[in-house]
Design a protein around this motif. Structure first.
Motif, mmCIF file in Angstrom:
data_model
loop_
_atom_site.group_PDB
_atom_site.id
_atom_site.type_symbol
_atom_site.label_atom_id
_atom_site.label_comp_id
_atom_site.label_asym_id
_atom_site.label_seq_id
_atom_site.Cartn_x
_atom_site.Cartn_y
_atom_site.Cartn_z
ATOM 1 N N GLU A 253 -5.271 -3.513 11.909
ATOM 2 C CA GLU A 253 -4.707 -3.891 10.613
ATOM 3 C C GLU A 253 -5.808 -4.090 9.588
ATOM 4 O OE1 GLU A 253 -1.585 -6.833 10.475
ATOM 5 O OE2 GLU A 253 -0.528 -4.941 10.742
ATOM 6 N N GLN A 254 -6.888 -4.724 10.026
ATOM 7 C CA GLN A 254 -8.009 -4.929 9.114
ATOM 8 C C GLN A 254 -8.556 -3.594 8.651
ATOM 9 O OE1 GLN A 254 -8.865 -7.482 7.683
ATOM 10 N NE2 GLN A 254 -9.023 -9.289 8.944
ATOM 11 N N ASN B 4 -6.850 -0.831 8.612
ATOM 12 C CA ASN B 4 -5.827 -0.163 7.811
ATOM 13 C C ASN B 4 -5.812 -0.633 6.367
ATOM 14 O OD1 ASN B 4 -5.068 1.354 9.972
ATOM 15 N ND2 ASN B 4 -3.208 0.201 10.429
ATOM 16 N N VAL B 5 -6.130 -1.903 6.139
ATOM 17 C CA VAL B 5 -6.166 -2.351 4.746
ATOM 18 C C VAL B 5 -7.496 -2.016 4.084
ATOM 19 C CG1 VAL B 5 -4.509 -4.234 4.980
ATOM 20 C CG2 VAL B 5 -6.932 -4.694 5.300
ATOM 21 N N SER B 6 -8.401 -1.461 4.856
ATOM 22 C CA SER B 6 -9.692 -1.106 4.261
ATOM 23 C C SER B 6 -9.601 0.290 3.654
ATOM 24 C CB SER B 6 -10.769 -1.123 5.336
ATOM 25 O OG SER B 6 -10.663 0.043 6.107
ATOM 26 N N PRO B 7 -10.541 0.635 2.788
ATOM 27 C CA PRO B 7 -10.511 1.980 2.198
ATOM 28 C C PRO B 7 -10.954 3.061 3.181
ATOM 29 C CG PRO B 7 -11.911 0.453 0.941
ATOM 30 C CD PRO B 7 -11.620 -0.187 2.236
ATOM 31 N N LYS C 134 -1.418 4.796 8.674
ATOM 32 C CA LYS C 134 -2.102 3.557 8.339
ATOM 33 C C LYS C 134 -1.091 2.462 8.010
ATOM 34 C CE LYS C 134 -6.160 3.138 6.434
ATOM 35 N NZ LYS C 134 -7.290 3.216 5.515
ATOM 36 N N ARG C 135 0.137 2.835 7.803
ATOM 37 C CA ARG C 135 1.145 1.790 7.621
ATOM 38 C C ARG C 135 2.475 2.273 8.171
ATOM 39 N NH1 ARG C 135 2.047 1.880 1.157
ATOM 40 N NH2 ARG C 135 2.045 4.119 0.863
ATOM 41 N N SER C 136 3.334 1.334 8.453
ATOM 42 C CA SER C 136 4.608 1.704 9.035
ATOM 43 C C SER C 136 5.683 1.703 7.961
ATOM 44 C CB SER C 136 4.974 0.730 10.147
ATOM 45 O OG SER C 136 4.949 -0.583 9.646
ATOM 46 N N ALA C 137 6.616 2.621 8.116
ATOM 47 C CA ALA C 137 7.674 2.731 7.104
ATOM 48 C C ALA C 137 8.656 1.574 7.218
ATOM 49 C CB ALA C 137 8.413 4.041 7.272
ATOM 50 N N ARG D 87 13.516 -6.191 2.816
ATOM 51 C CA ARG D 87 13.013 -5.456 3.964
ATOM 52 C C ARG D 87 13.835 -5.851 5.186
ATOM 53 N NH1 ARG D 87 9.467 -1.490 6.483
ATOM 54 N NH2 ARG D 87 10.193 -1.872 8.575
ATOM 55 N N ARG E 276 2.610 -8.770 4.472
ATOM 56 C CA ARG E 276 2.271 -7.415 4.939
ATOM 57 C C ARG E 276 2.719 -6.339 3.949
ATOM 58 N NH1 ARG E 276 1.150 -6.226 10.261
ATOM 59 N NH2 ARG E 276 2.675 -4.563 10.307
ATOM 60 N N ALA F 269 0.138 -6.411 1.313
ATOM 61 C CA ALA F 269 -1.130 -5.848 1.793
ATOM 62 C C ALA F 269 -1.027 -4.341 2.007
ATOM 63 C CB ALA F 269 -1.539 -6.538 3.090
ATOM 64 N N SER F 270 0.105 -3.755 1.666
ATOM 65 C CA SER F 270 0.373 -2.316 1.782
ATOM 66 C C SER F 270 0.428 -1.857 3.234
ATOM 67 C CB SER F 270 -0.656 -1.474 1.012
ATOM 68 O OG SER F 270 -1.852 -1.354 1.746
ATOM 69 N N LEU F 271 0.724 -2.756 4.143
ATOM 70 C CA LEU F 271 0.797 -2.370 5.553
ATOM 71 C C LEU F 271 2.190 -1.912 5.951
ATOM 72 C CD1 LEU F 271 -1.433 -5.057 7.218
ATOM 73 C CD2 LEU F 271 -1.794 -2.610 7.262
ATOM 74 N N ILE F 272 3.210 -2.456 5.311
ATOM 75 C CA ILE F 272 4.553 -1.949 5.564
ATOM 76 C C ILE F 272 5.235 -1.701 4.221
ATOM 77 C CG2 ILE F 272 4.924 -2.932 7.857
ATOM 78 C CD1 ILE F 272 6.404 -5.209 6.637
ATOM 79 N N LEU F 273 6.243 -0.859 4.257
ATOM 80 C CA LEU F 273 6.930 -0.494 3.025
ATOM 81 C C LEU F 273 8.198 -1.321 2.882
ATOM 82 C CD1 LEU F 273 6.673 3.359 3.472
ATOM 83 C CD2 LEU F 273 5.283 1.948 1.971
ATOM 84 N N PRO G 179 1.689 -1.675 -4.377
ATOM 85 C CA PRO G 179 1.202 -1.458 -3.008
ATOM 86 C C PRO G 179 1.843 -0.258 -2.320
ATOM 87 C CG PRO G 179 2.572 -3.431 -3.117
ATOM 88 C CD PRO G 179 2.378 -2.963 -4.527
ATOM 89 N N VAL G 180 2.915 0.277 -2.876
ATOM 90 C CA VAL G 180 3.510 1.462 -2.261
ATOM 91 C C VAL G 180 2.811 2.723 -2.774
ATOM 92 C CG1 VAL G 180 5.632 2.807 -1.955
ATOM 93 C CG2 VAL G 180 5.721 0.301 -1.981
ATOM 94 N N TYR H 204 -1.588 2.299 -3.089
ATOM 95 C CA TYR H 204 -2.084 1.453 -1.999
ATOM 96 C C TYR H 204 -3.605 1.506 -1.861
ATOM 97 C CZ TYR H 204 -1.962 5.826 0.640
ATOM 98 O OH TYR H 204 -2.159 7.100 1.069
ATOM 99 N N ARG I 222 -5.817 -1.806 -1.754
ATOM 100 C CA ARG I 222 -6.676 -2.156 -0.618
ATOM 101 C C ARG I 222 -8.089 -2.514 -1.047
ATOM 102 N NH1 ARG I 222 -4.206 2.456 3.421
ATOM 103 N NH2 ARG I 222 -2.273 1.333 3.790
ATOM 104 N N PRO J 180 -4.911 -11.566 8.579
ATOM 105 C CA PRO J 180 -3.661 -11.637 9.342
ATOM 106 C C PRO J 180 -3.549 -12.951 10.100
ATOM 107 C CG PRO J 180 -5.081 -9.841 10.127
ATOM 108 C CD PRO J 180 -5.867 -10.626 9.145
#
Lengths: 373, 304
Positions: free
Chosen positions: A211-212, A214-217, A370-373, B11, B49, B52-56, B69-70, B73, B77, B84
């Motif tokens: 996750e770390q 994934n949030v990185s560039p 890198k992210r889940s829908a 969500r 999350r 943080a752009s990890l989930i939509l 963030p969508v 992103y 980031r 976390p």
């Protein structure tokens, strides 16, 4: 570029700091290379044979002696009792029963024709079929001797005899290690490269570090390449280790060039790592990955021609095994080590291996999110 | 322009069967510590999350310093630092190595951003060659915060950073947040601890995926329509049951050494009269200044 190397360095640091993994990666393959080729010996010796002689003639006795003299068979006493013979077969005391009917000799001389029957315990199919084959061969020999003796010898030999002498090319003494070591080496490289890479990424998922990242560039390819390179390197190390063990333990010196081996290993590892990466994108934790990998490895081993020749598989299985990257690598390694083939002899395999590498890795990159829908 | 803004974020999980967030809208001003206060399973982690752009999100939108963030992103980031809920650094790398690793991944230079993390780094310095997995819980959190700060983010998203951390380390952690705020960093922090709410500039109470209240920790309890009484007696358990039996009781729950009671109507004297025959010994009933918990209990009772 810098970031990719950063991941590579981090991965290597992590691997070398986990003594358990390091031990597994070095010791387990060595153990397997040392043990498996010795254990996986197909040669069948010491088949327990019982003869029920109901003829008690000189011919039947000499046939029995001939069989007993062969290195393949050990004679088991059955006292000529068919019931006891059946019991022996059931109790695993005998593998094969040869029935010599009464009147065997008489028929053979008078009618020039007689029949024998062989019963085999086919629980171990390999032993049964080889036993039958050996027995038929010996009986055939015996038959020829009898005919030669019965015939009045003519002025010249008008009884044409074809003598077959076989020699086994590339492996004249059918040394099993020579055949098995390259195959097992191919599997080990697959395990070290593919599986380790898969488990490694899944572990990052589990502990949450992914996750770390994934949030990185950090770019997708940087991450995946950063994962591929260290395990590619470790895979090459295990090839080297395997060759050293092959030489030290079995005295195997590849007939082909070492450079060719490394070239093919390098290409193959890309595909093997692709399997690992793809696997890692499909599962969520190490348990799932291990279970999944277990089945894949079964497929790789059993359909890769390590134990059973692919040519003797049914058509559908042959097609299936052509989708198994390990098949090609096993073949390539055997060709180089035993036969001394060069790259130009293995272009078809090279093409397939490259194709696997590209397709699997493209799929893995596409599937990595890198992210889940 | 608000630094963080969400507009009706929704969500769901398991194909719509579980709703984690339902039309969540709130805004965070630049340079404030904004607390997401709520029990486990309230949707705090899902919300963070998404930011943080990890989930939509299924629907709704959000913006962080103007970036979505969508869609943006990649920009998001670069400007956020995310921590976390679970400790997620490389356990087998040393403190120093973890810091360098994340600095490089985030295209940052440890030396340039040193002032920002100096305080934290000084506390970690004695352990810099120790592997992260062998740090204490509090130290781990400090290291994680350090790693989240290493690229000088404008916005910090902290998901329950103090859960499972000892009280002293918690205090130190919050002191650190307040110092970061002074440097102009906007901080969104989630916590299940009500006492941490008072350390935030503003808070949102979140429960079952919806925001119940937003405001400063001081003003939210004042919005309660009913006064809160603290009740105590010799037999506290008997008292709790008796108060709950009283038909005019709105809510009654245990809070430390007393029970907090809210009445639907009537005076406290009516309650005392009711209790008189049922509870042996004297019963104390005093109006108190309500806290965040009282708001939660009030809202939860009103909703059911």
């Amino acid at each position: 570029m810098i970031k990719m190397w950063l991941i590579v360095r981090k991965e290597l640091a992590l691997v070398f700091r986990q003594p358990a993994i390091l031990r597994m990666m070095i010791l387990m393959p060595l153990m397997q290379l040392i043990l498996l080729p010795l254990a996986a010996d197909y040669e069948v010796k010491n088949i327990n044979l019982q003869v029920i002689d109901q003829d008690h003639s000189s011919y039947s006795r000499s046939l029995t002696q001939k069989l007993g003299a062969s290195p393949y068979f050990k004679l088991v006493e059955a006292n000529g009792d068919p019931a006891m013979a059946r019991r022996n077969l059931e109790q695993n005391k005998a593998d094969l029963t040869l029935n010599i009917p009464a009147g065997f000799e008489k028929d053979l001389i008078r009618e020039s024709e007689t029949a024998l029957s062989i019963e085999a315990d086919a629980v171990n199919g390999n032993k049964a079929s080889l036993g039958c084959a050996y027995a038929s061969q010996i009986i055939g020999d015996f038959n020829r001797e009898v005919r030669e003796k019965l015939m009045q010898l003519p002025r010249f030999n008008d009884f044409p005899v074809i003598e077959v002498r076989s020699s086994f090319w590339y492996n004249p003494f059918i040394k099993y290690p020579l055949f098995m070591v390259p195959g097992i080496l191919a599997l080990l490289v697959t395990m070290v490269g593919g599986l380790m890479a898969a488990l490694n990424i899944v572990q990052e998922k589990e502990i949450g570090t992914i996750e770390q990242l994934n949030v990185s560039p950090l770019r997708r390819y940087q991450f995946l390449m950063g994962k591929l390179i260290p395990f590619w390197f470790l895979g090459m190390v295990s090839v080297t280790l395997g060759l050293i063990v092959g030489y030290l333990v079995y005295g195997i010196v590849p007939r082909g060039s070492l450079l060719t081996i490394y070239f093919f290993s390098a290409v193959y590892l890309i595909g093997a790592l692709g399997v690992g990466l793809l696997l890692s994108t499909l599962v969520d934790n190490q348990m799932q990955a291990t279970l999944f990998a277990f089945f894949i490895i079964m497929f790789f081993v059993l359909m890769g021609g390590l134990y059973t020749p692919i040519d003797s598989m049914p058509r559908w299985a042959q097609i299936l095994s052509s989708f198994n990257p390990v098949t090609y690598f096993i073949r390539v390694l055997r060709f180089i080590v035993i036969k001394g083939s060069g790259i130009s002899d293995l272009l078809v395999e090279l093409r397939s291996m490259l194709l696997f590498g590209i397709v699997l890795n493209v799929l893995a990159v596409m599937n990595y999110r890198k992210r889940s829908a | 322009m608000k630094t963080i803004q969400t507009d009706r974020l929704t969500r769901t999980f398991d194909k719509g069967k579980v709703t984690a967030l339902q039309e969540v809208s709130f805004a965070v001003e630049k340079g404030e510590i904004f607390g997401l206060i709520g029990p486990d399973g309230a949707g705090k982690t899902t919300l963070i999350r998404i930011l943080a752009s990890l989930i939509l999100p299924d629907s709704g939108s959000a913006s962080l310093a103007g970036f979505d963030p969508v869609r943006d992103y990649a920009r998001v980031r670069q400007i956020i630092g995310y921590m976390p809920g679970r400790f997620s650094l490389y356990q087998d790398l040393s403190v120093q190595e973890n810091l360098r690793f994340f600095a490089t991944v985030f295209k940052a230079d440890l030396e340039t951003n040193y002032p920002l993390i100096k305080d934290l780094y000084d506390q970690l310095a004695p352990f810099k060659n120790r592997r992260a997995g062998q740090l204490s819980g509090g130290m781990k959190q400090k290291l994680a915060l350090c790693c989240a700060l290493v690229h000088e983010p404008e916005i910090l998203l902290l998901d329950e950073p103090t859960t499972g951390v000892d009280p002293v380390s918690r205090r130190e952690f919050w002191d650190m947040l307040i110092r970061l705020k002074a440097r102009g960093i906007t901080i969104l922090v989630s916590t299940p601890y009500m006492d941490e709410a008072t350390l935030c500039d503003r808070i949102a109470l979140i429960q079952k995926g919806t925001i119940l209240e937003t405001g400063t920790p001081a003003e939210i309890p004042r919005r309660l329509s009913r006064p809160v009484y603290a009740a105590s007696a010799g037999d506290m358990y008997l008292l709790l049951r008796a108060v709950r039996d009283y038909p005019e009781t709105h809510s009654c729950y245990t809070f430390g050494e007393s029970h907090h009671v809210q009445l639907k109507s009537g005076s406290p004297q009516d309650l005392l009269d009711f209790l008189g025959g049922r509870i042996p010994g004297p019963v104390a009933l005093d109006q108190i200044e309500p806290g965040i918990e009282d708001v939660f209990m009030d809202k939860m009772t009103s909703r059911t």
